[in-house]
Scaffold this motif. Structure first.
Motif, short mmCIF file in Angstrom:
data_model
loop_
_atom_site.label_atom_id
_atom_site.label_comp_id
_atom_site.label_asym_id
_atom_site.label_seq_id
_atom_site.Cartn_x
_atom_site.Cartn_y
_atom_site.Cartn_z
N VAL A 57 -17.58 18.40 3.39
CA VAL A 57 -17.83 16.98 3.68
C VAL A 57 -19.25 17.06 4.20
CG1 VAL A 57 -17.27 14.98 5.03
CG2 VAL A 57 -15.21 16.52 4.22
N GLY B 273 -11.67 15.07 11.22
CA GLY B 273 -10.51 14.99 10.55
C GLY B 273 -9.41 14.24 11.10
N GLN B 274 -9.48 13.07 11.67
CA GLN B 274 -8.57 12.38 12.43
C GLN B 274 -7.79 11.31 12.00
OE1 GLN B 274 -8.42 12.63 16.41
NE2 GLN B 274 -8.90 14.70 15.52
N GLY B 275 -8.70 10.53 10.77
CA GLY B 275 -8.16 9.41 10.10
C GLY B 275 -6.42 9.45 9.63
N PHE B 276 -6.22 10.40 8.77
CA PHE B 276 -4.75 10.20 8.15
C PHE B 276 -3.91 10.67 9.33
CE2 PHE B 276 -1.08 12.28 6.49
CZ PHE B 276 -0.59 11.48 6.34
N ARG C 217 -2.22 -0.39 -7.44
CA ARG C 217 -2.56 0.69 -8.77
C ARG C 217 -1.45 1.20 -9.16
NH1 ARG C 217 -6.84 4.62 -6.12
NH2 ARG C 217 -5.33 4.68 -4.58
N ASN D 167 -5.28 3.40 7.86
CA ASN D 167 -6.71 3.05 7.77
C ASN D 167 -6.61 1.30 7.81
OD1 ASN D 167 -7.66 5.65 7.42
ND2 ASN D 167 -8.95 4.90 5.75
N GLY E 278 -0.07 4.41 -0.29
CA GLY E 278 -0.96 5.64 -0.06
C GLY E 278 0.02 6.40 1.04
N PRO E 279 -0.86 7.44 1.11
CA PRO E 279 -0.10 8.58 2.11
C PRO E 279 0.57 7.99 3.45
CG PRO E 279 -2.27 9.23 1.74
CD PRO E 279 -2.06 7.75 1.29
N GLY F 24 0.89 -1.33 0.15
CA GLY F 24 0.19 0.24 -0.12
C GLY F 24 0.95 1.22 0.07
N ALA G 278 -20.57 10.11 2.97
CA ALA G 278 -20.21 11.64 3.13
C ALA G 278 -19.94 11.91 1.40
CB ALA G 278 -18.83 11.62 3.68
N ALA H 95 -10.12 16.15 0.29
CA ALA H 95 -9.14 16.97 0.91
C ALA H 95 -9.06 16.72 2.49
CB ALA H 95 -9.88 18.58 0.77
#
Ligand SMILES: Cc1cc2nc3c(=O)[nH]c(=O)nc-3n(C[C@H](O)[C@H](O)[C@H](O)COP(=O)(O)OP(=O)(O)OC[C@H]3O[C@@H](n4cnc5c(N)ncnc54)[C@H](O)[C@@H]3O)c2cc1C
Length: 380
Positions: A216, A288-291, A39, A278, A16-17, A14, A179, A50
């Motif tokens: 959102v 906005g906690q996830g990242f 990907r 995640n 991702g960020p 993965g 969302a 965002a």
């Protein structure tokens, strides 16, 4: 087909960020790892989200040259309120002696800033994992890449694949909310203020991004269907009705939607495999906690691996060190969604009193603000 087994120290599935952050943090400490993604790398550029990143996240990303300076819009104040109810609170960066409470960045700009620091051989893109075989001293991964079958043997396999699908090791609590995200132009300008407005349908967040707001708009699935089908003018009217009249909106951008559920992996470490970002916990986007949390996962794991190396004790130390922050993040977001997403009279009163108390009692407000800025470091 090849029978030759290639040896990799740390394999991160993965890119991702969160996966890229781990790779870069390890590289900064002199430790090699290999990223793998199913990907093409450009796919991240199509992500419509965002992200509100905390001041603490900026400090970490700057250390690996992954902070997208020009693409970041500061949040100086956050206004929190409930629809058709009293009580509101305002969180102001000036109270924390910080240039901003946080920043809003497009997912794609963050991904590009991190990817710009990857060495050419750091990532196997468009790689399909065929099999994962745990062993007593590492894990063997069979994959297809560029038409070739390859076997990679790694000392540590890090799962950073993002939100997990069905898996008995992951508990799922569906919020019954989707969302809808898009960008709109506000009048007057946003003045670097974010809004979190609680409605019986779910929270509505407005995040300042350039001259626009990234929205959102959380709704039950059937209302999200209806909102997605509206033309731009009708969408703006629906948004306006949900937000109220303190501001006018115009020029709705492309809309996208995400179903929302809390997904938590029970055990972060199994043998020589570890889960971060995640893949470890997927939260509701409220506040906005996830990242921010996933970034701290990656950072903490890199610090422990660089200090103690890869062994059972260091992986267990990692899992233990993340417990409070993960639980706090899940408890915080889940609690807010459940307490605020309803139209129950007594609860509305209690919420209004809570927002009032936050406003009148600075230590409580500071605690909430610090949790958003620093995560578990807000705890005494
Ligand atoms: C509407 C919305 C708004 C949000 N707002 C915020 C916010 O304001 N602030 C915040 O902090 N967070 C926010 N989040 C959460 C944030 O988007 C995520 O926490 C973050 O993207 C997680 O990053 P990740 O790298 O763990 O996973 P992802 O971004 O999902 O990346 C996972 C990567 O793994 C790859 N992958 C998947 N499966 C495989 C496989 N089998 N093999 C190889 N590769 C694989 C994917 O291609 C992808 O590149 C929001 C989420 C949503 C839905």
């Amino acid at each position: 087909m090849t029978d030759a087994v290639e040896h990799v120290d740390i394999l991160i599935v993965g890119a991702g960020p969160v996966g890229m952050t781990l790779h870069l943090a390890l590289a900064a400490g002199g430790r090699k790892s290999l990223l793998l993604d199913r990907r093409p790398q450009q796919a991240l550029q199509a992500d419509p989200r965002a992200l509100a990143l905390s001041h603490g996240a900026r400090e970490l990303l700057e250390q690996i040259d992954g902070w997208p300076t020009r693409a970041a819009t500061p949040i100086e104040t956050i206004h929190v309120s409930q629809q058709d109810g009293f009580g509101r609170t305002l969180i102001d960066h000036a109270d924390y002696k910080l240039p901003a409470l946080g920043y809003v960045v497009r997912y794609r700009d963050l991904a590009a800033a991190l990817a710009a620091n990857l060495a050419p051989d750091a990532l196997l893109a468009e790689a399909e994992i065929l099999d994962i075989t745990p062993g007593s001293d590492g894990t063997t991964v069979a994959l297809r890449h560029a038409g070739q079958l390859r076997m990679l043997r790694c000392q540590l396999l890090v799962h950073a694949e993002g939100t997990p699908g069905d898996d008995p090791a992951v508990s799922v609590s569906d919020y019954g909310q989707h969302a809808v995200v898009c960008e709109v132009k506000p009048t007057p300008g946003h003045n670097k203020r974010a809004w979190e407005r609680f409605t019986p349908d779910g929270p509505l967040a407005l995040l300042p991004l350039g001259d626009e707001y990234s929205i959102v708009f959380t709704l039950p699935p059937e209302k999200a269907d209806a909102v997605m089908a509206l033309d731009d003018d009708a969408f703006i009217a629906a948004l306006q009705a949900q937000f109220g009249n303190r501001m006018r909106f115009a020029k709705a951008g492309k809309r996208s939607r995400f179903p929302l559920a809390l997904r938590q992996r029970d055990t972060l470490v199994k043998g020589s495999e570890v889960w971060i970002g995640n893949a470890a916990q997927t939260l509701h986007p409220v506040s906005g906690q996830g990242f921010n949390l996933g970034l701290r996962d990656a950072w903490q794991l890199a610090e422990i691996l660089l200090r103690d190396g890869v062994d059972r004790a260091s992986l267990e130390a990692y899992a233990t060190s993340r417990r409070l922050d993960r639980r706090g993040g899940a408890f915080f977001t889940d609690g807010i969604v459940k307490a605020f997403s309803n139209d129950c009279g007594p609860l509305k009163l209690a919420r209004g009193l809570g927002l009032f108390a936050l406003d009148l009692f600075p230590p409580a407000r500071h605690f909430v603000a610090k949790r958003m800025i620093w995560g578990a470091r807000a705890w005494p």
